[in-house]
Design a protein around this motif. Structure first.
Motif, mmCIF file in Angstrom:
data_model
loop_
_atom_site.group_PDB
_atom_site.id
_atom_site.type_symbol
_atom_site.label_atom_id
_atom_site.label_comp_id
_atom_site.label_asym_id
_atom_site.label_seq_id
_atom_site.Cartn_x
_atom_site.Cartn_y
_atom_site.Cartn_z
ATOM 1 N N GLY A 93 0.829 -1.193 0.000
ATOM 2 C CA GLY A 93 0.000 0.000 0.000
ATOM 3 C C GLY A 93 0.865 1.244 0.000
ATOM 4 O O GLY A 93 2.063 1.173 -0.224
ATOM 5 N N GLY A 94 0.281 2.359 0.275
ATOM 6 C CA GLY A 94 1.022 3.613 0.259
ATOM 7 C C GLY A 94 1.027 4.220 -1.124
ATOM 8 O O GLY A 94 0.442 3.700 -2.068
ATOM 9 N N GLY A 95 1.726 5.348 -1.229
ATOM 10 C CA GLY A 95 1.822 6.028 -2.512
ATOM 11 C C GLY A 95 1.625 7.519 -2.373
ATOM 12 O O GLY A 95 1.714 8.077 -1.275
ATOM 13 N N LEU A 96 1.363 8.144 -3.510
ATOM 14 C CA LEU A 96 1.181 9.596 -3.576
ATOM 15 C C LEU A 96 -0.279 9.908 -3.849
ATOM 16 O O LEU A 96 -0.851 9.408 -4.828
ATOM 17 C CB LEU A 96 2.056 10.165 -4.692
ATOM 18 N N VAL A 97 -0.883 10.711 -2.961
ATOM 19 C CA VAL A 97 -2.280 11.098 -3.121
ATOM 20 C C VAL A 97 -2.425 12.584 -2.811
ATOM 21 O O VAL A 97 -1.533 13.199 -2.215
ATOM 22 C CB VAL A 97 -3.219 10.290 -2.194
ATOM 23 N N GLN A 98 -3.583 13.117 -3.168
ATOM 24 C CA GLN A 98 -3.880 14.508 -2.839
ATOM 25 C C GLN A 98 -4.548 14.590 -1.477
ATOM 26 O O GLN A 98 -5.138 13.614 -0.987
ATOM 27 C CB GLN A 98 -4.802 15.110 -3.903
ATOM 28 N N ALA A 99 -4.449 15.745 -0.876
ATOM 29 C CA ALA A 99 -5.108 15.958 0.409
ATOM 30 C C ALA A 99 -6.596 15.653 0.294
ATOM 31 O O ALA A 99 -7.237 16.000 -0.706
ATOM 32 C CB ALA A 99 -4.889 17.389 0.876
ATOM 33 N N GLY A 100 -7.120 14.978 1.325
ATOM 34 C CA GLY A 100 -8.517 14.603 1.342
ATOM 35 C C GLY A 100 -8.798 13.199 0.834
ATOM 36 O O GLY A 100 -9.892 12.669 1.042
ATOM 37 N N ALA A 101 -7.807 12.605 0.205
ATOM 38 C CA ALA A 101 -7.968 11.255 -0.349
ATOM 39 C C ALA A 101 -7.797 10.200 0.746
ATOM 40 O O ALA A 101 -7.509 10.514 1.908
ATOM 41 C CB ALA A 101 -6.956 11.033 -1.466
ATOM 42 N N SER A 102 -7.970 8.946 0.329
ATOM 43 C CA SER A 102 -7.834 7.814 1.252
ATOM 44 C C SER A 102 -6.798 6.835 0.725
ATOM 45 O O SER A 102 -6.573 6.736 -0.485
ATOM 46 C CB SER A 102 -9.171 7.086 1.404
ATOM 47 N N LEU A 103 -6.193 6.109 1.654
ATOM 48 C CA LEU A 103 -5.280 5.028 1.332
ATOM 49 C C LEU A 103 -5.445 3.933 2.363
ATOM 50 O O LEU A 103 -5.829 4.210 3.511
ATOM 51 C CB LEU A 103 -3.815 5.496 1.375
ATOM 52 N N ARG A 104 -5.110 2.700 1.973
ATOM 53 C CA ARG A 104 -5.096 1.605 2.927
ATOM 54 C C ARG A 104 -3.737 0.928 2.886
ATOM 55 O O ARG A 104 -3.269 0.518 1.815
ATOM 56 C CB ARG A 104 -6.189 0.573 2.634
ATOM 57 N N LEU A 105 -3.141 0.805 4.052
ATOM 58 C CA LEU A 105 -1.890 0.084 4.201
ATOM 59 C C LEU A 105 -2.177 -1.314 4.729
ATOM 60 O O LEU A 105 -3.064 -1.496 5.562
ATOM 61 C CB LEU A 105 -0.950 0.801 5.165
ATOM 62 N N SER A 106 -1.383 -2.269 4.258
ATOM 63 C CA SER A 106 -1.506 -3.651 4.713
ATOM 64 C C SER A 106 -0.176 -4.138 5.268
ATOM 65 O O SER A 106 0.887 -3.679 4.831
ATOM 66 C CB SER A 106 -1.924 -4.565 3.558
#
Length: 122
Positions: A8-21
């Motif tokens: 998981g992880g990466g580059l996103v914009q503010a307000g977005a979601s991510l899930r780490l495993s």
């Protein structure tokens, strides 16, 4: 040998979601606490979230409470960190860890994942 493999992880914009495993092997998963920590450039590693052996208890840092959720479906031998409403200040390398205690202290964890970069652009 205990191994924690993160994804998981990466580059996103503010307000977005991510899930780490974080997939664990080498020890009986549901007998150990699991935690997430992060380290931003030039800063010390800090506590993010932890979850008890059964998954029934969780503890979050004030900076992520209400936005992040830690879960651990024990049948999957995996711990997740769902991150919503991401902010630029969440940018860091995130680490999962396993230890005997359900604790916000990094000293209570004896095995660590390899780390994964999360970058939030504002």
């Amino acid at each position: 040998q205990v191994q924690l493999v993160q994804s998981g992880g990466g580059l996103v914009q503010a307000g977005a979601s991510l899930r780490l495993s974080c997939a664990a092997s080498g020890r009986t998963f549901d007998t150990y606490g699991m935690g997430w920590f992060r380290q931003a450039p030039g800063k010390e590693r800090e506590f993010v979230a932890t979850i008890s052996r059964s998954g029934g208890d969780t503890w979050y840092s004030n900076s992520v409470k209400g936005r992040f959720t830690i879960t651990r479906p024990n049948a999957e031998n995996t711990v997740y960190l769902q991150m919503n409403s991401l902010k630029a200040e969440d940018t860091a390398v995130y680490y999962c860890a396993t230890g005997r205690f359900f604790s916000p202290s990094s000293a209570d964890y004896d095995y660590w994942g390899q780390g994964t970069q999360v970058t939030v652009s504002s």
